[in-house]
Design an enzyme around this catalytic site. Sequence first.
Site, short mmCIF file in Angstrom:
data_model
loop_
_atom_site.label_atom_id
_atom_site.label_comp_id
_atom_site.label_asym_id
_atom_site.label_seq_id
_atom_site.Cartn_x
_atom_site.Cartn_y
_atom_site.Cartn_z
N HIS A 1 0.81 -1.21 0.00
CA HIS A 1 0.00 0.00 0.00
C HIS A 1 0.85 1.27 0.00
CE1 HIS A 1 -3.38 -2.48 2.16
NE2 HIS A 1 -3.25 -2.81 0.90
C1 LIG Z 1 -0.07 -7.77 -4.60
C2 LIG Z 1 -0.99 -6.65 -4.17
C3 LIG Z 1 -2.09 -6.93 -3.36
C4 LIG Z 1 -2.94 -5.90 -2.95
N1 LIG Z 1 -4.08 -6.21 -2.27
C5 LIG Z 1 -5.01 -5.23 -2.07
C6 LIG Z 1 -6.29 -5.55 -1.55
O1 LIG Z 1 -6.62 -6.72 -1.26
N2 LIG Z 1 -7.18 -4.54 -1.39
C7 LIG Z 1 -6.88 -3.24 -1.69
O2 LIG Z 1 -7.72 -2.38 -1.48
N3 LIG Z 1 -5.66 -2.92 -2.16
C8 LIG Z 1 -4.74 -3.89 -2.39
N4 LIG Z 1 -3.53 -3.56 -2.95
C9 LIG Z 1 -3.23 -2.13 -3.18
C10 LIG Z 1 -3.95 -1.50 -4.37
O3 LIG Z 1 -4.15 -2.43 -5.39
C11 LIG Z 1 -3.12 -0.30 -4.85
O4 LIG Z 1 -2.99 0.62 -3.78
C12 LIG Z 1 -3.74 0.43 -6.03
O5 LIG Z 1 -4.09 -0.45 -7.07
C13 LIG Z 1 -2.77 1.49 -6.56
O6 LIG Z 1 -3.42 2.31 -7.51
P1 LIG Z 1 -2.62 3.41 -8.35
O7 LIG Z 1 -3.59 3.96 -9.33
O8 LIG Z 1 -1.98 4.36 -7.39
O9 LIG Z 1 -1.44 2.62 -9.05
P2 LIG Z 1 -1.48 1.31 -10.04
O10 LIG Z 1 -2.84 0.66 -9.98
O11 LIG Z 1 -0.32 0.52 -9.67
O12 LIG Z 1 -1.37 1.95 -11.47
C14 LIG Z 1 -0.21 2.52 -12.01
C15 LIG Z 1 -0.16 2.16 -13.50
O13 LIG Z 1 0.78 2.98 -14.16
C16 LIG Z 1 1.55 2.19 -15.05
N5 LIG Z 1 2.83 2.87 -15.24
C17 LIG Z 1 3.80 3.08 -14.32
N6 LIG Z 1 4.83 3.74 -14.86
C18 LIG Z 1 4.51 3.98 -16.15
C19 LIG Z 1 5.18 4.63 -17.23
N7 LIG Z 1 6.38 5.19 -17.06
N8 LIG Z 1 4.56 4.68 -18.44
C20 LIG Z 1 3.34 4.13 -18.61
N9 LIG Z 1 2.66 3.50 -17.61
C21 LIG Z 1 3.24 3.43 -16.41
C22 LIG Z 1 1.65 0.86 -14.33
O14 LIG Z 1 2.01 -0.19 -15.19
C23 LIG Z 1 0.26 0.72 -13.74
O15 LIG Z 1 -0.63 0.10 -14.63
C24 LIG Z 1 -2.65 -4.56 -3.34
C25 LIG Z 1 -1.55 -4.29 -4.16
C26 LIG Z 1 -0.73 -5.32 -4.59
C27 LIG Z 1 0.44 -4.98 -5.50
#
Ligand SMILES: Cc1cc2nc3c(=O)[nH]c(=O)nc-3n(C[C@H](O)[C@H](O)[C@H](O)COP(=O)(O)OP(=O)(O)OC[C@H]3O[C@@H](n4cnc5c(N)ncnc54)[C@H](O)[C@@H]3O)c2cc1C
Length: 620
Positions: free
Chosen positions: A534
């Site tokens: 997280h």
């Molecule tokens: C293994 C795991 C289990 C989890 N379990 C839970 C759970 O049970 N419940 C819950 O609520 N949360 C859970 N989480 C946390 C939650 O999923 C994350 O906090 C959330 O998805 C993050 O959202 P975000 O939009 O910040 O980033 P992300 O969803 O990670 O999105 C970022 C995106 O940007 C892309 N990206 C990055 N750099 C670049 C670039 N330079 N160019 C183009 N694209 C790029 C990445 O590939 C990705 O697709 C878990 C996370 C993980 C990894």
Amino acid sequence: MSAAEPFLVPRQYSTPVNGTSLLPLLLLSLARQRQSPITTKSVKKEYDYVIIGAGSAGSVVANRLTEIPCVNVLLIEAGSPPPVLTDVPVFARESWYTPYDWFYRTAPQAHTGNGLVGRQLVYPRGKMLGGSSTMNHMVYVRGNRHNYDNWAALGAKGWSYDEVLPFFKKLEDNRDSDIVADGYHSVGGPITAMRPTYTTETKPSMIQSAANLGYPSLDSNGPRQTGLYDHQATVRNNQRCSTAKGYLVPAENRTNLDILPNAMVTKILLENKRATGVQFDYKGASYVVQARNEVIVSAGSLNTPQLLMLSGIGPSEELNKFNIPVIADLPVGKNLQDHGGPNLDFVVNIPIQTSGEKQKNSSVVKQYIYKRSGELAAADGEIVQLFLPSTYVPPGEDNPDYQSHFSETTTDIAKKYFGLTPEVYNQVYKPYEGKPLISCYTTSIQPKSRGTVTIQSVNPYDAPIVDPNYFDDPQDLDVVVQAMLTCLRVGTTPPLGNIVTRIQTLFPGCEQYAGNDPEYFRCQAQSVITTIFHPVGTAKMGDPSDPTTVLDPELRVKGIDGLRVVDGSVMPTITSGNTNAPIIMIGEKASDIIKQSIVCTSSPNNTANNDIANNVLFYA
Ligand SMILES: Cc1cc2nc3c(=O)[nH]c(=O)nc-3n(C[C@H](O)[C@H](O)[C@H](O)COP(=O)(O)OP(=O)(O)OC[C@H]3O[C@@H](n4cnc5c(N)ncnc54)[C@H](O)[C@@H]3O)c2cc1C
Ligand SMILES: *[C@@H]1O[C@H](CO)[C@@H](O)[C@H](O)[C@H]1NC(C)=O
Ligand SMILES: *[C@@H]1O[C@H](CO)[C@@H](O)[C@H](O)[C@H]1NC(C)=O
């Protein structure tokens, strides 16, 4: 063979059903839901908005902005469309170490990690459409009302609980009528939530033991958080509901949205303190695409700070190390917060199959195919959550500071995914190979420790340096020790206490303590912790005059025009629980803010349909 070996080895995506005769049937049954949208055939030279990252937040913004026909949007994602089998909840960990994972590890930890290879935690992130929402464990938690009121008090105007609750409702399609009845929920939104239709043999006893200890069962996303949450998951008919499914598929045929996977953004282009576009790599070539209105960075809490720094936005002392010209001197990458903590494991004494055996058992697989129930419906074996207060929380306040996840597990999970030293694996877990285990995973959900994300080079393909700095503040260690004692109480109180026994083996280096002594738990937590992934807070929003903020409350990068951050990075303080739903909420609220600034005119510059040949950058 070293216990840590598997995590050092990249692999192709595969699940226990691959190569079995049930695979075609399973795939056919999953096809009733589309996991992933149609992607673009051509990319234009310029768009009104360019969004970097199709994860939990970026997908939301792409959908909501293109509800306005006069606006056009390019959504650029480094990863590819996800494998269909990511839809099966129990396979949640199968995408680790594959091309769908960024494959990170943390920096060596100063205050824990004696029992981890290199003192480093394994740190996966989703690299595919849907981002980490296509990789996560789907536990559906909004956090605590105080989290958001605290954000507002810290200067994030507009983000109090009463102001964000409408957006939590907007994202939600809640399928459990008893939960909808408490008034905090809604139906018909893009993300479906429901209780998984799987009851492990131990679950009823677990709930009863918690009740016997005075922890009532409740909807922790409703009026009160404190107690036992027989949790809902972000699944639709027990298939994963990622943001690719919930937000991108419904928008796939809009002519004003282009979704480009397999394209890696390497730089945000800035001219006179204004973001004008991005540079990205696609199939071996480098391109520049222009953004007329805004660039929106949604690359997640690790890659967003990396990309900002590579583009000249960050702490000058960091950028100077790499001779990156400083365009805005801002505390990017500071304020990293995460939920890390130890496990307390129990062995199940009634004759049941292990979770691994169930996944290979054809009648269990068929149960999922035909009835959408059974072990395959359990995300990574998750069973129930406890949200409780340590002694640091004023009595009577509904503001729990630790969470305990109970889940079904096996030694295989510890072996493949924890990054343990062979010494720890062999002493603690090896004696329990092949046995069904229950794990109580504990974490301080309002940690005081703060870490950092920095860069190791100017190469965008090098991983960022991620240092969560767990237990830097000793209160966080105290809280998890109290949480472990609660795990022990639940696991020894009947009826659960009649069917499980705590594992007998102690962690290397901690054998001088009696196993039930708080000092033992302290020692264990300093040896091995794992994270529930997280990371947040690395581009903090708040009062623009506060030197610790990177963004104003409308998520605009301070001192730069046309640049916003919308993802987990923006959180001033971490929410009390799993972060996916809060980050989707951030995407919803940010979209609402951005849409208020959009004025549609008939100027030719501002139409979505300027699809004339000379506006095409390339055909994908
Ligand atoms: C293994 C795991 C289990 C989890 N379990 C839970 C759970 O049970 N419940 C819950 O609520 N949360 C859970 N989480 C946390 C939650 O999923 C994350 O906090 C959330 O998805 C993050 O959202 P975000 O939009 O910040 O980033 P992300 O969803 O990670 O999105 C970022 C995106 O940007 C892309 N990206 C990055 N750099 C670049 C670039 N330079 N160019 C183009 N694209 C790029 C990445 O590939 C990705 O697709 C878990 C996370 C993980 C990894
Ligand atoms: C988009 O168009 C394709 C092809 O016509 C169709 O199969 C698909 O169902 C459409 N998607 C949505 C969400 O309507
Ligand atoms: C497979 O699962 C079924 C139903 O849970 C059980 O009855 C059976 O014994 C299991 N088979 C094996 C080989 O474990």
